[in-house]
Design an enzyme around this catalytic site. Structure first.
Site, mmCIF file in Angstrom:
data_model
loop_
_atom_site.group_PDB
_atom_site.id
_atom_site.type_symbol
_atom_site.label_atom_id
_atom_site.label_comp_id
_atom_site.label_asym_id
_atom_site.label_seq_id
_atom_site.Cartn_x
_atom_site.Cartn_y
_atom_site.Cartn_z
ATOM 1 N N HIS A 171 12.958 -7.481 -1.109
ATOM 2 C CA HIS A 171 13.733 -8.078 0.099
ATOM 3 C C HIS A 171 12.628 -8.607 1.224
ATOM 4 C CE1 HIS A 171 15.365 -4.048 1.718
ATOM 5 N NE2 HIS A 171 14.107 -4.256 2.128
ATOM 6 N N HIS A 226 16.763 -2.635 8.910
ATOM 7 C CA HIS A 226 15.487 -2.453 9.069
ATOM 8 C C HIS A 226 15.402 -2.106 10.835
ATOM 9 C CE1 HIS A 226 14.989 -4.268 5.475
ATOM 10 N NE2 HIS A 226 13.938 -3.611 5.160
ATOM 11 N N HIS A 231 5.111 0.573 -1.000
ATOM 12 C CA HIS A 231 4.555 -0.030 -0.078
ATOM 13 C C HIS A 231 4.679 0.920 1.358
ATOM 14 C CE1 HIS A 231 8.833 -0.995 0.785
ATOM 15 N NE2 HIS A 231 8.565 -1.650 1.863
ATOM 16 N N GLU A 249 12.576 2.879 -0.414
ATOM 17 C CA GLU A 249 13.587 1.683 -0.483
ATOM 18 C C GLU A 249 14.077 1.742 -1.862
ATOM 19 O OE1 GLU A 249 12.779 -1.268 3.165
ATOM 20 O OE2 GLU A 249 12.322 -2.097 1.597
HETATM 21 FE FE FE Z 1 12.700 -3.129 3.556
#
Ligand code: FE
Length: 258
Positions: free
Chosen positions: A12, A59, A193, A240
């Site tokens: 996303h 977030h 990430h 995530e």
């Molecule tokens: Fe994210």
């Protein structure tokens, strides 16, 4: 009766939302990734889901660090795209489904998942970017959406195993809803990430490919990945992937990977 018919897992990343909004999807840099979504865009027009249960994380766009629910479900009639610091994305308001959200919540509480109720929440890129990737540019989203937000921002985050079990409980809840509905569940979030610290920029293709190789047929192996392992192997934001496990948990034992 309502039935979960399919699941989707996707990144996303907000940069894709910006590329989409600025009309850059055909540019050389972006074309390969957006071409990758052409198949699912065709597929979804045949599937015609009524509802998407969208597992994502906020977030710290709408949920600041004053209150951090582990799991939270959106009850509102609609959800506005959040202003994440550069203005809200110019995409349609997301229609909710309070009746089904209420039913799922009741069943989850009975199943001992103490989920937080969000009566009013703006939804950030974690939710709106996947909608754009799958449905493209539209005047109105063709589905109703039930946002389910997972805490991935502040320790202690839920384990992947717990999220998988939550997915199973969501599926049980959906199947006891009396209305005939074609329901999909999506798990959104980045694979490996890391955004901050000396390992910023980290990605781990071996970890990601191993995860992709197992998500359909061997999810029980993925349930064992600890939160520490996500950080060590997939970077601080690789957690995530727990939303992918919630999606997978809701699909039952056997799935056909398309
Ligand atoms: Fe994210």
């Amino acid at each position: 009766m309502a039935t979960i018919t399919a699941g989707i897992a996707t990144s996303h990343i907000p940069a894709m939302g910006a590329a989409f909004d600025l009309g850059k999807t055909r540019e050389d840099y972006w074309k390969p990734v957006f071409d990758g979504y052409e198949w699912v865009k065709k597929w979804i027009t045949d599937e015609k889901p009524d509802v998407v249960i969208l597992c994502y994380n906020d977030h710290t766009s709408s949920m600041m660090l004053d209150i951090v629910p582990t799991f939270a479900i959106g009850f509102a009639e609609e959800f506005k795209p959040a202003d994440e610091g550069w203005g809200a994305r110019q995409v349609p308001i997301v229609p909710g489904f309070p009746e089904l959200a209420g039913h799922i919540t009741e069943q989850l509480i009975i199943d001992e998942f103490d989920i937080t109720i969000m009566n009013d929440i703006d939804v950030d890129h974690g939710l709106t970017v996947p909608l754009s990737l799958v449905f493209g540019k539209v005047d109105a989203w063709p589905v109703r959406v039930i946002p389910i937000a997972f805490n991935t921002t502040q320790f202690s985050t839920p384990s992947g195993n717990r999220c998988f079990s939550l997915g199973e409980a969501i599926a049980d809840a959906v199947e006891s809803f009396p209305q005939d509905l074609n329901v999909q569940i999506w798990g959104t979030g980045g694979m490996s990430h890391q955004l901050l610290g000396h390992r910023a920029g980290l990605i781990n293709p071996e970890f990601d490919n191993a995860f992709l190789d197992r998500i359909a047929d061997y999810p029980s192996e993925l349930r064992k990945i600890t939160r520490l392992e996500y950080i060590q192997k997939a970077g601080t934001e690789g957690i995530e992937l727990i939303m992918w496990l919630a999606m997978r948990g809701a699909l039952g034992e056997k799935v056909e990977e398309l």
